[in-house]
Design an enzyme around this catalytic site. Sequence first.
Site, PDB file in Angstrom:
ATOM      1  N   ARG A  36      26.587  -2.682   4.024  1.00  0.00           N
ATOM      2  CA  ARG A  36      27.863  -3.217   4.525  1.00  0.00           C
ATOM      3  C   ARG A  36      28.679  -2.141   5.237  1.00  0.00           C
ATOM      4  O   ARG A  36      29.490  -2.455   6.112  1.00  0.00           O
ATOM      5  CB  ARG A  36      28.663  -3.838   3.369  1.00  0.00           C
ATOM      6  N   ILE A  62      36.056  -8.907   8.293  1.00  0.00           N
ATOM      7  CA  ILE A  62      34.738  -9.058   7.678  1.00  0.00           C
ATOM      8  C   ILE A  62      35.021  -9.645   6.299  1.00  0.00           C
ATOM      9  O   ILE A  62      35.908  -9.175   5.586  1.00  0.00           O
ATOM     10  CB  ILE A  62      33.961  -7.717   7.606  1.00  0.00           C
ATOM     11  N   SER A  63      34.302 -10.721   5.953  1.00  0.00           N
ATOM     12  CA  SER A  63      34.608 -11.449   4.722  1.00  0.00           C
ATOM     13  C   SER A  63      34.329 -10.602   3.479  1.00  0.00           C
ATOM     14  O   SER A  63      33.576  -9.634   3.522  1.00  0.00           O
ATOM     15  CB  SER A  63      33.774 -12.723   4.632  1.00  0.00           C
ATOM     16  N   GLN A  64      34.931 -11.057   2.395  1.00  0.00           N
ATOM     17  CA  GLN A  64      34.734 -10.443   1.078  1.00  0.00           C
ATOM     18  C   GLN A  64      33.258 -10.637   0.666  1.00  0.00           C
ATOM     19  O   GLN A  64      32.718 -11.734   0.825  1.00  0.00           O
ATOM     20  CB  GLN A  64      35.658 -11.207   0.147  1.00  0.00           C
ATOM     21  N   PHE A 205      40.267 -17.677   5.174  1.00  0.00           N
ATOM     22  CA  PHE A 205      39.580 -17.176   6.374  1.00  0.00           C
ATOM     23  C   PHE A 205      40.557 -17.123   7.529  1.00  0.00           C
ATOM     24  O   PHE A 205      41.552 -17.855   7.542  1.00  0.00           O
ATOM     25  CB  PHE A 205      38.416 -18.116   6.749  1.00  0.00           C
TER      26      PHE A 205
END
Length: 216
Positions: A36, A62-64, A205
């Site tokens: 990541r 960038i998502s969790q 989001f």
Amino acid sequence: MSTTQNPPRQMMFQLSLRRRGISDQAVLRAMEEIPRDMFVEAADRAHAYRDSALGIACGQTISQPFVVAYMTEQLQLQQNHRVLEIGTGSGYQAAILSRLCGHVLTIERYRTLADRARARLAELGCDNVEVTLGDGFDVPADAGNFDRIIVTAAMEQIPDALAQRLKPGGVLIAPVGPHQGTQTLVRLVRTDAGFERKQLVDVRFVPALPGIAREL
Ligand code: SAH
């Protein structure tokens, strides 16, 4: 595959995903294998393995990691699946998908993000991912239909035209709700009779916006 993570950090990352209920071994392995830290901004590298969303270029995120793992698990991917992602962002979710299915088409409305994601995915050898600059509300007809569709930007509702791109038995997951505030992850399954809809968990989001972004 290049990886820059050190083992203890990687183990903690896995452990936190397991503790939060991710149990699909293939998903956990993909999360372990994709670094990541390659997908976050240079200044955030030290925080890449924390379970939080981070800012990226163009005011996006960038998502969790937990949400990436959860959505991926809910897709129940198979190696022969063709998958559509709307909202490439950093390319991280696409990289995870690429390990678990046959082909990923991912669409992003910012050229800068699409270009950077494409470069990272190439560097990682994710050669079954196609990154396209475009509008997820207007997926080109010649892209065909998909076994799985994952939307990683908030939609006020799931457009029927998008749901219609699912093959029979196909699954779509999207955060549905107001652009500001909390959305609910919705899972649609295409059945003979129509669509089965299930609400999963609450998420946050950035909004899905129509059209290709005018700024880079
Ligand atoms: N999946 C990404 C995170 C996505 S953030 C990752 O793993 O990093 C949401 C992304 O959706 C943003 O980059 C945003 O620009 C993009 N987006 C928003 N509306 C869109 C649309 N209509 N078509 C394509 N991309 C869109």
